[in-house]
Each structure stands twice: as C-alpha cells, then as structure tokens.
Scaffold this motif. Structure first.
Motif, mmCIF file in Angstrom:
data_model
loop_
_atom_site.group_PDB
_atom_site.id
_atom_site.type_symbol
_atom_site.label_atom_id
_atom_site.label_comp_id
_atom_site.label_asym_id
_atom_site.label_seq_id
_atom_site.Cartn_x
_atom_site.Cartn_y
_atom_site.Cartn_z
ATOM 1 N N LEU A 20 57.290 53.326 -40.637
ATOM 2 C CA LEU A 20 58.235 53.804 -39.620
ATOM 3 C C LEU A 20 59.483 54.368 -40.290
ATOM 4 O O LEU A 20 59.967 55.441 -39.903
ATOM 5 C CB LEU A 20 58.596 52.666 -38.663
ATOM 6 C CG LEU A 20 59.644 52.985 -37.602
ATOM 7 C CD1 LEU A 20 59.169 54.107 -36.681
ATOM 8 C CD2 LEU A 20 59.989 51.724 -36.809
ATOM 9 N N ARG A 21 59.992 53.679 -41.278
ATOM 10 C CA ARG A 21 61.179 54.168 -41.982
ATOM 11 C C ARG A 21 60.911 55.555 -42.572
ATOM 12 O O ARG A 21 61.718 56.478 -42.409
ATOM 13 C CB ARG A 21 61.581 53.203 -43.083
ATOM 14 C CG ARG A 21 62.770 53.693 -43.872
ATOM 15 C CD ARG A 21 63.090 52.788 -45.032
ATOM 16 N NE ARG A 21 64.433 53.088 -45.489
ATOM 17 C CZ ARG A 21 65.095 52.348 -46.346
ATOM 18 N NH1 ARG A 21 64.554 51.250 -46.844
ATOM 19 N NH2 ARG A 21 66.306 52.686 -46.715
ATOM 20 N N ARG A 23 58.735 57.755 -41.670
ATOM 21 C CA ARG A 23 58.567 58.747 -40.593
ATOM 22 C C ARG A 23 59.928 59.179 -40.049
ATOM 23 O O ARG A 23 60.178 60.355 -39.839
ATOM 24 C CB ARG A 23 57.715 58.150 -39.477
ATOM 25 C CG ARG A 23 57.636 58.976 -38.211
ATOM 26 C CD ARG A 23 56.501 59.990 -38.168
ATOM 27 N NE ARG A 23 55.193 59.418 -38.265
ATOM 28 C CZ ARG A 23 54.470 58.977 -37.233
ATOM 29 N NH1 ARG A 23 54.940 59.056 -36.004
ATOM 30 N NH2 ARG A 23 53.277 58.478 -37.432
ATOM 31 N N LEU A 24 60.816 58.230 -39.818
ATOM 32 C CA LEU A 24 62.129 58.565 -39.267
ATOM 33 C C LEU A 24 62.963 59.382 -40.249
ATOM 34 O O LEU A 24 63.673 60.306 -39.854
ATOM 35 C CB LEU A 24 62.872 57.294 -38.856
ATOM 36 C CG LEU A 24 62.258 56.507 -37.701
ATOM 37 C CD1 LEU A 24 62.990 55.197 -37.488
ATOM 38 C CD2 LEU A 24 62.223 57.336 -36.417
ATOM 39 N N ARG A 27 61.880 63.262 -40.509
ATOM 40 C CA ARG A 27 62.016 64.139 -39.339
ATOM 41 C C ARG A 27 62.832 65.383 -39.684
ATOM 42 O O ARG A 27 63.639 65.363 -40.611
ATOM 43 C CB ARG A 27 62.723 63.384 -38.209
ATOM 44 C CG ARG A 27 61.887 62.294 -37.574
ATOM 45 C CD ARG A 27 62.729 61.409 -36.653
ATOM 46 N NE ARG A 27 63.567 62.128 -35.727
ATOM 47 C CZ ARG A 27 63.239 62.402 -34.461
ATOM 48 N NH1 ARG A 27 62.091 61.998 -33.982
ATOM 49 N NH2 ARG A 27 64.074 63.068 -33.690
ATOM 50 N N VAL A 141 52.880 53.185 -35.530
ATOM 51 C CA VAL A 141 54.130 53.919 -35.757
ATOM 52 C C VAL A 141 54.329 54.968 -34.661
ATOM 53 O O VAL A 141 55.443 55.131 -34.149
ATOM 54 C CB VAL A 141 54.155 54.535 -37.168
ATOM 55 C CG1 VAL A 141 55.339 55.477 -37.339
ATOM 56 C CG2 VAL A 141 54.199 53.433 -38.223
ATOM 57 N N ASP A 142 53.267 55.654 -34.268
ATOM 58 C CA ASP A 142 53.371 56.626 -33.166
ATOM 59 C C ASP A 142 53.892 55.946 -31.898
ATOM 60 O O ASP A 142 54.752 56.500 -31.201
ATOM 61 C CB ASP A 142 52.010 57.260 -32.856
ATOM 62 C CG ASP A 142 51.547 58.244 -33.913
ATOM 63 O OD1 ASP A 142 52.364 58.682 -34.749
ATOM 64 O OD2 ASP A 142 50.333 58.577 -33.891
ATOM 65 N N VAL A 145 57.636 55.143 -32.382
ATOM 66 C CA VAL A 145 58.445 56.365 -32.278
ATOM 67 C C VAL A 145 58.529 56.810 -30.819
ATOM 68 O O VAL A 145 59.607 57.190 -30.333
ATOM 69 C CB VAL A 145 57.891 57.479 -33.195
ATOM 70 C CG1 VAL A 145 58.556 58.817 -32.884
ATOM 71 C CG2 VAL A 145 58.089 57.111 -34.663
ATOM 72 N N LEU A 148 61.045 54.595 -29.205
ATOM 73 C CA LEU A 148 62.407 54.971 -29.622
ATOM 74 C C LEU A 148 62.882 56.198 -28.854
ATOM 75 O O LEU A 148 64.043 56.271 -28.428
ATOM 76 C CB LEU A 148 62.454 55.242 -31.126
ATOM 77 C CG LEU A 148 62.182 54.057 -32.059
ATOM 78 C CD1 LEU A 148 62.131 54.524 -33.508
ATOM 79 C CD2 LEU A 148 63.211 52.961 -31.878
ATOM 80 N N GLU A 149 61.981 57.154 -28.646
ATOM 81 C CA GLU A 149 62.327 58.347 -27.864
ATOM 82 C C GLU A 149 62.612 57.974 -26.413
ATOM 83 O O GLU A 149 63.587 58.451 -25.824
ATOM 84 C CB GLU A 149 61.216 59.385 -27.958
ATOM 85 C CG GLU A 149 61.119 60.023 -29.332
ATOM 86 C CD GLU A 149 59.871 60.863 -29.533
ATOM 87 O OE1 GLU A 149 58.922 60.777 -28.714
ATOM 88 O OE2 GLU A 149 59.834 61.600 -30.540
ATOM 89 N N LEU A 154 66.371 58.380 -30.407
ATOM 90 C CA LEU A 154 66.166 59.570 -31.238
ATOM 91 C C LEU A 154 66.662 60.760 -30.450
ATOM 92 O O LEU A 154 66.066 61.155 -29.447
ATOM 93 C CB LEU A 154 64.686 59.733 -31.593
ATOM 94 C CG LEU A 154 64.042 58.572 -32.333
ATOM 95 C CD1 LEU A 154 62.568 58.845 -32.567
ATOM 96 C CD2 LEU A 154 64.750 58.296 -33.649
#
Length: 159
Positions: A20-21, A23-24, A27, A141-142, A145, A148-149, A154
């Motif tokens: 996850l880290r 991926r973020l 971006r 992770v998807d 994310v 989070l959205e 995000l």
C-alpha cells in the motif's frame, strides 16, 4: 490520517502495508506516507506505535501495522482522533494459513502466540475487512485504495 492495519500474525498485514505504501507513493499525485510496524518494537509496543503515529506530520497518511487484538489498544488509537481521522482495516485468514505463513518468516513467533492472538482477536468496529485466503495482496491493496478514495483521503492536490 491514520490507517491501522490489524489482525492475527501471519494474516498478511505487513505485506499489505508495504505494498500500500509503495502504491500511494507511486501515484501521479504521490501521497506522503509514514509506516510503523509493531514488529519493530520489543517492548511497550503499542505505546511506541501510539507515540510515533501521534507525532507524524498531519499531511501524511500514517499506516500502523500490528495485531491490535485487544480492544484497549484499538481504543487508545481512536483517541488520536481528536486531531486526525483514524480508520481500521482488519486483515484475516484461517488459522492454518496464519500458522503456515508464520513458519516461513525469517523470525517466526512461537506458534502458541499465533493461537492466542487468533483466538482472542477482538475485531474493531466499523473496520474494512479483508480475508487474505480469498483476496490477493494486489486485490487487498485495491480495496484499501478504494476505501481511502471513498473517505476522501486521496485528493488531487493540484486543485
């Protein structure tokens, strides 16, 4: 913003937190991320995690990775909410999966410890739940994310 990834040993918390880290941070509009793992502390684990998360920059997403199997530790982290938004993700797997993954670690914990945490795990209320027997790391992770959205964590900083 503080994201606590919790669950029994061997469920996949650390693997998911690391992915996850990455991926973020990858971006187009990178998100500053701080990450703290309970495995980094040999004593006063939750107190040290609390202190580190509390002191992280407000503009970062802090990821905290630990079992948090006792409600007391979850409650302590929720008290940080006076200045930050805190969400929990519960990562689970069946006991045999957790035991097998623990055995393959560079530094496995005693199997009795896995049994105890698995049996006594008190899942946080309102947590996003991910079963790693059913979801791959990428899928997990998807989902995070996406959460989070949906929580508006995000955002497009260019606006």
């Amino acid at each position: 913003m503080i994201l606590v990834i919790c669950g029994p040993p061997g469920a996949g918390k650390t693997t998911i937190a690391g992915r996850l880290r990455r991926r973020l941070e990858a971006r187009d509009d990178p998100v500053p991320v701080r990450i703290h793992h309970s495995d980094d502390f040999s004593r006063r684990t939750y107190e040290q995690l609390f202190e580190r998360a509390r002191d992280d920059p407000r503009e970062a997403i802090t990821i905290v990775d630990g079992t948090f199997y006792e409600r007391e530790w979850q409650t302590q982290f929720r008290t940080l909410g006076f200045r930050e938004e805190i969400r929990f993700v519960t990562v689970t797997a069946n006991l045999e999966t957790c035991l097998e993954r623990n055995r393959t670690r560079a530094e496995p914990i005693e199997e009795q410890g896995v049994h105890v945490v698995y049996r006594e795990f008190d899942a946080p209320e309102d947590a996003l739940e991910i079963d790693t027997d059913e979801a791959s790391v990428g899928d997990a992770v998807d989902r995070i994310v996406g959460a989070l959205e949906s929580w508006n964590w995000l955002t497009d900083r260019a606006e």
